[in-house]
Design a protein around this motif. Structure first.
Motif, PDB file in Angstrom:
ATOM      1  N   PRO A 312       0.827  -1.209   0.000  1.00  0.00           N
ATOM      2  CA  PRO A 312       0.000   0.000   0.000  1.00  0.00           C
ATOM      3  C   PRO A 312       0.858   1.255   0.000  1.00  0.00           C
ATOM      4  O   PRO A 312       2.028   1.223   0.411  1.00  0.00           O
ATOM      5  CB  PRO A 312      -0.789  -0.110   1.300  1.00  0.00           C
ATOM      6  CG  PRO A 312       0.066  -0.944   2.193  1.00  0.00           C
ATOM      7  CD  PRO A 312       0.787  -1.912   1.286  1.00  0.00           C
ATOM      8  N   ALA A 313       0.282   2.354  -0.458  1.00  0.00           N
ATOM      9  CA  ALA A 313       1.019   3.616  -0.536  1.00  0.00           C
ATOM     10  C   ALA A 313       0.293   4.702   0.230  1.00  0.00           C
ATOM     11  O   ALA A 313      -0.936   4.813   0.162  1.00  0.00           O
ATOM     12  CB  ALA A 313       1.193   4.050  -1.995  1.00  0.00           C
ATOM     13  N   VAL A 314       1.068   5.493   0.950  1.00  0.00           N
ATOM     14  CA  VAL A 314       0.587   6.724   1.561  1.00  0.00           C
ATOM     15  C   VAL A 314       1.135   7.862   0.715  1.00  0.00           C
ATOM     16  O   VAL A 314       2.353   7.980   0.549  1.00  0.00           O
ATOM     17  CB  VAL A 314       1.077   6.867   3.013  1.00  0.00           C
ATOM     18  CG1 VAL A 314       0.607   8.198   3.608  1.00  0.00           C
ATOM     19  CG2 VAL A 314       0.590   5.705   3.863  1.00  0.00           C
ATOM     20  N   SER A 315       0.274   8.670   0.157  1.00  0.00           N
ATOM     21  CA  SER A 315       0.720   9.719  -0.763  1.00  0.00           C
ATOM     22  C   SER A 315      -0.011  11.019  -0.490  1.00  0.00           C
ATOM     23  O   SER A 315      -1.198  11.020  -0.139  1.00  0.00           O
ATOM     24  CB  SER A 315       0.469   9.296  -2.215  1.00  0.00           C
ATOM     25  OG  SER A 315       0.752  10.349  -3.124  1.00  0.00           O
ATOM     26  N   PHE A 316       0.692  12.127  -0.671  1.00  0.00           N
ATOM     27  CA  PHE A 316       0.012  13.410  -0.718  1.00  0.00           C
ATOM     28  C   PHE A 316      -0.917  13.420  -1.926  1.00  0.00           C
ATOM     29  O   PHE A 316      -0.588  12.875  -2.985  1.00  0.00           O
ATOM     30  CB  PHE A 316       1.018  14.555  -0.817  1.00  0.00           C
ATOM     31  CG  PHE A 316       1.698  14.916   0.484  1.00  0.00           C
ATOM     32  CD1 PHE A 316       1.226  14.452   1.697  1.00  0.00           C
ATOM     33  CD2 PHE A 316       2.809  15.743   0.491  1.00  0.00           C
ATOM     34  CE1 PHE A 316       1.837  14.789   2.894  1.00  0.00           C
ATOM     35  CE2 PHE A 316       3.440  16.094   1.674  1.00  0.00           C
ATOM     36  CZ  PHE A 316       2.951  15.616   2.882  1.00  0.00           C
ATOM     37  N   ASP A 317      -2.058  14.044  -1.762  1.00  0.00           N
ATOM     38  CA  ASP A 317      -3.065  14.086  -2.822  1.00  0.00           C
ATOM     39  C   ASP A 317      -2.728  15.206  -3.795  1.00  0.00           C
ATOM     40  O   ASP A 317      -3.318  16.280  -3.786  1.00  0.00           O
ATOM     41  CB  ASP A 317      -4.444  14.308  -2.195  1.00  0.00           C
ATOM     42  CG  ASP A 317      -5.576  14.205  -3.208  1.00  0.00           C
ATOM     43  OD1 ASP A 317      -5.288  13.900  -4.382  1.00  0.00           O
ATOM     44  OD2 ASP A 317      -6.745  14.430  -2.825  1.00  0.00           O
ATOM     45  N   GLU A 350       0.770  -0.448  12.265  1.00  0.00           N
ATOM     46  CA  GLU A 350       0.162  -1.268  13.307  1.00  0.00           C
ATOM     47  C   GLU A 350      -0.623  -2.458  12.776  1.00  0.00           C
ATOM     48  O   GLU A 350      -0.978  -3.352  13.553  1.00  0.00           O
ATOM     49  CB  GLU A 350      -0.778  -0.398  14.164  1.00  0.00           C
ATOM     50  CG  GLU A 350      -0.046   0.626  15.023  1.00  0.00           C
ATOM     51  CD  GLU A 350      -0.990   1.501  15.829  1.00  0.00           C
ATOM     52  OE1 GLU A 350      -0.506   2.174  16.746  1.00  0.00           O
ATOM     53  OE2 GLU A 350      -2.205   1.514  15.514  1.00  0.00           O
ATOM     54  N   SER A 351      -0.900  -2.520  11.481  1.00  0.00           N
ATOM     55  CA  SER A 351      -1.805  -3.557  10.975  1.00  0.00           C
ATOM     56  C   SER A 351      -1.261  -4.260   9.731  1.00  0.00           C
ATOM     57  O   SER A 351      -1.491  -3.810   8.599  1.00  0.00           O
ATOM     58  CB  SER A 351      -3.175  -2.953  10.649  1.00  0.00           C
ATOM     59  OG  SER A 351      -4.045  -3.942  10.138  1.00  0.00           O
ATOM     60  N   PRO A 352      -0.576  -5.388   9.909  1.00  0.00           N
ATOM     61  CA  PRO A 352      -0.155  -6.182   8.740  1.00  0.00           C
ATOM     62  C   PRO A 352      -1.346  -6.633   7.898  1.00  0.00           C
ATOM     63  O   PRO A 352      -1.233  -6.734   6.670  1.00  0.00           O
ATOM     64  CB  PRO A 352       0.561  -7.379   9.371  1.00  0.00           C
ATOM     65  CG  PRO A 352       0.972  -6.914  10.731  1.00  0.00           C
ATOM     66  CD  PRO A 352      -0.105  -5.964  11.171  1.00  0.00           C
ATOM     67  N   GLN A 353      -2.480  -6.905   8.558  1.00  0.00           N
ATOM     68  CA  GLN A 353      -3.667  -7.365   7.818  1.00  0.00           C
ATOM     69  C   GLN A 353      -4.185  -6.270   6.883  1.00  0.00           C
ATOM     70  O   GLN A 353      -4.553  -6.543   5.735  1.00  0.00           O
ATOM     71  CB  GLN A 353      -4.780  -7.779   8.800  1.00  0.00           C
ATOM     72  CG  GLN A 353      -4.446  -8.979   9.663  1.00  0.00           C
ATOM     73  CD  GLN A 353      -3.548  -8.641  10.848  1.00  0.00           C
ATOM     74  OE1 GLN A 353      -3.364  -7.452  11.185  1.00  0.00           O
ATOM     75  NE2 GLN A 353      -2.997  -9.660  11.481  1.00  0.00           N
ATOM     76  N   LEU A 354      -4.185  -5.033   7.358  1.00  0.00           N
ATOM     77  CA  LEU A 354      -4.612  -3.923   6.511  1.00  0.00           C
ATOM     78  C   LEU A 354      -3.652  -3.732   5.356  1.00  0.00           C
ATOM     79  O   LEU A 354      -4.071  -3.504   4.211  1.00  0.00           O
ATOM     80  CB  LEU A 354      -4.710  -2.633   7.331  1.00  0.00           C
ATOM     81  CG  LEU A 354      -5.110  -1.371   6.560  1.00  0.00           C
ATOM     82  CD1 LEU A 354      -6.494  -1.520   5.931  1.00  0.00           C
ATOM     83  CD2 LEU A 354      -5.049  -0.132   7.452  1.00  0.00           C
ATOM     84  N   ARG A 355      -2.357  -3.827   5.633  1.00  0.00           N
ATOM     85  CA  ARG A 355      -1.372  -3.680   4.550  1.00  0.00           C
ATOM     86  C   ARG A 355      -1.583  -4.735   3.477  1.00  0.00           C
ATOM     87  O   ARG A 355      -1.530  -4.442   2.272  1.00  0.00           O
ATOM     88  CB  ARG A 355       0.057  -3.783   5.115  1.00  0.00           C
ATOM     89  CG  ARG A 355       0.417  -2.681   6.089  1.00  0.00           C
ATOM     90  CD  ARG A 355       1.916  -2.579   6.283  1.00  0.00           C
ATOM     91  NE  ARG A 355       2.534  -3.791   6.800  1.00  0.00           N
ATOM     92  CZ  ARG A 355       2.789  -4.037   8.081  1.00  0.00           C
ATOM     93  NH1 ARG A 355       2.431  -3.145   9.011  1.00  0.00           N
ATOM     94  NH2 ARG A 355       3.400  -5.146   8.455  1.00  0.00           N
ATOM     95  N   GLU A 356      -1.861  -5.952   3.892  1.00  0.00           N
ATOM     96  CA  GLU A 356      -2.073  -7.039   2.922  1.00  0.00           C
ATOM     97  C   GLU A 356      -3.330  -6.800   2.096  1.00  0.00           C
ATOM     98  O   GLU A 356      -3.328  -6.985   0.868  1.00  0.00           O
ATOM     99  CB  GLU A 356      -2.165  -8.371   3.653  1.00  0.00           C
ATOM    100  CG  GLU A 356      -2.310  -9.563   2.715  1.00  0.00           C
ATOM    101  CD  GLU A 356      -2.293 -10.880   3.449  1.00  0.00           C
ATOM    102  OE1 GLU A 356      -2.491 -11.928   2.785  1.00  0.00           O
ATOM    103  OE2 GLU A 356      -2.103 -10.888   4.684  1.00  0.00           O
ATOM    104  N   LYS A 357      -4.398  -6.373   2.755  1.00  0.00           N
ATOM    105  CA  LYS A 357      -5.661  -6.129   2.055  1.00  0.00           C
ATOM    106  C   LYS A 357      -5.515  -5.012   1.023  1.00  0.00           C
ATOM    107  O   LYS A 357      -5.916  -5.159  -0.140  1.00  0.00           O
ATOM    108  CB  LYS A 357      -6.740  -5.772   3.072  1.00  0.00           C
ATOM    109  CG  LYS A 357      -8.095  -5.427   2.449  1.00  0.00           C
ATOM    110  CD  LYS A 357      -9.087  -4.974   3.517  1.00  0.00           C
ATOM    111  CE  LYS A 357     -10.402  -4.534   2.882  1.00  0.00           C
ATOM    112  NZ  LYS A 357     -11.373  -4.043   3.900  1.00  0.00           N
TER     113      LYS A 357
END
Length: 390
Positions: A312-317, A350-357
């Motif tokens: 997953p990516a965190v990016s400025f919009d 904090e969430s490997p499950q969220l990263r995977e999803k």
């Protein structure tokens, strides 16, 4: 078809990688392809050796330089015009700001209207933006207005680029279409072995249990490394296991290292320096999520690269980011919003499950949008719009 591409320089960067892939794919389709470029000095590294290994012809024109230098630019225009006359292309396809101006003018003027080549320009990123001097921005807009009248089609790497141009009176709607910048998909889809990942992490003193947030960008103005440092400072106490991996080099490298040291965060950051493009898939797969805080881009190719790796990516919009990053593939943050950046990075840490999803959804989307074949089909659509019989 005889296709000549013109780009200002072949530094390690998205526009340059895109152009090389375009030339390579056009050769595969049986076209005669030439790439003209200027010198590529600087700490960013260059792709000249890679381009030289390809099957298209590569020509270095020393007078094509990135800075505005009127006398040199006139020589570049004259030299480019003479070179195009000798190459006799069916299509002149330009990339980047300086080459985009000079190449469009030269291609438009090498022959009379009935026999000149089709002239096409790709917008990888806009020369004007809100972070520069308003007078300079106005000048660039006027230049782009003029240059838009000297081409038959314009390709944007994101729909946002088209909207921004039209809002400022650059070109007309019928000139534009979008071709998302292709990625060598297979290089990113295939994960490296666990041994390769462990070796990469060990090389940069990253523990196997650490969570890694990677930033892959030139370390220069407007790439946003200062916001990452601020977010890291807020997160470090609660998540000391989170390592920030900065991949790249640039004019601000020593300053950023100094800022990290002053903040007492040296143990939380790792620098790889400049990596060969072939090493980027390993760097991404060895990380857990991507952080991209640039304040201006066309559509940063590192976003689909991360998505193809299932990260997953965190990016400025900004600019084209919203065309690939959403709540199903990552997190979009308002530009310069350090609180939002901190919150998003904490959530993913904090969430490997969220990263995977998020990563799995992003991978599926990126495969559909960023294949070389899809990009070439969109480019050929622009060529046909320009009047080329391709």
């Amino acid at each position: 078809m005889n296709i000549v591409h013109v780009i200002t320089r072949l530094i390690v960067g998205g526009a340059q990688e895109n152009t090389i892939i375009t030339c390579r794919e056009q050769v595969k389709r049986g076209h005669k392809v030439t790439l003209i470029t200027g010198p590529s000095p600087g700490p960013e590294g260059d792709l000249m050796e890679q381009a030289e290994r390809e099957e298209f012809e590569l020509i270095l024109l020393p007078d094509i330089l990135r800075p505005i230098l009127p006398l040199t630019d006139m020589r570049a225009y004259t030299g480019l015009k003479e070179l195009l006359k000798s190459l006799n292309p069916d299509i002149v396809h330009t990339h980047s700001a300086k080459a985009g101006i000079l190449g469009r003018l030269a291609g438009w003027n090498i022959k009379d209207e009935s026999s000149r080549p089709a002239v096409v320009h790709t917008i990888h990123g806009l020369a004007f933006h809100e972070y520069q001097n308003p007078l300079l921005s106005r000048l660039y807009i006027e230049i782009e207005k003029f240059a838009a009248k000297k081409c038959d089609a314009i390709i944007s790497v994101a729909d946002t680029m088209t909207r921004k141009c039209l809002a400022r009176g650059i070109g007309s709607p019928e000139l534009f279409n979008t071709a998302y910048s292709a990625v060598d998909i297979e290089n990113f889809l295939k994960p490296p072995s666990s041994e390769q990942i462990n070796e990469f992490r060990e090389k940069y003193s990253i523990g196997r249990s650490s969570t890694v947030a990677a930033c892959i960008a030139r370390i220069t103005e407007l790439k946003g490394h200062e916001y990452i440092i601020e977010a890291a400072d807020r997160i470090a106490g609660e998540h000391p296991e989170l390592i920030w991996l900065l991949v790249g080099n640039g004019s601000l490298t020593e300053k950023i290292k100094g800022d990290i040291e002053k903040a007492g965060l040296s143990d939380n950051f790792r620098f790889t320096g400049l990596l060969d493009p072939s090493e980027i898939p390993l760097a991404v797969h060895s990380s857990d999520f991507l952080v991209h805080c640039s304040l201006r881009e066309g559509l940063a190719r590192v976003l689909p690269q991360a998505m193809l790796c299932g990260k997953p990516a965190v990016s400025f919009d900004i600019d084209g980011a919203a065309e690939v990053i959403n709540d199903n593939t990552g997190r979009l943050i308002a530009p310069m919003d350090v609180e939002g950046l901190t919150r998003a990075c904490t959530e993913l840490a904090e969430s490997p499950q969220l990263r995977e999803k998020l990563g799995e959804e992003g991978r599926q989307n990126a495969v559909e949008l960023f294949s070389p074949e899809k990009m070439i089909e969109s480019i050929e659509k622009a060529y046909r719009r320009a009047g080329a019989e391709i």
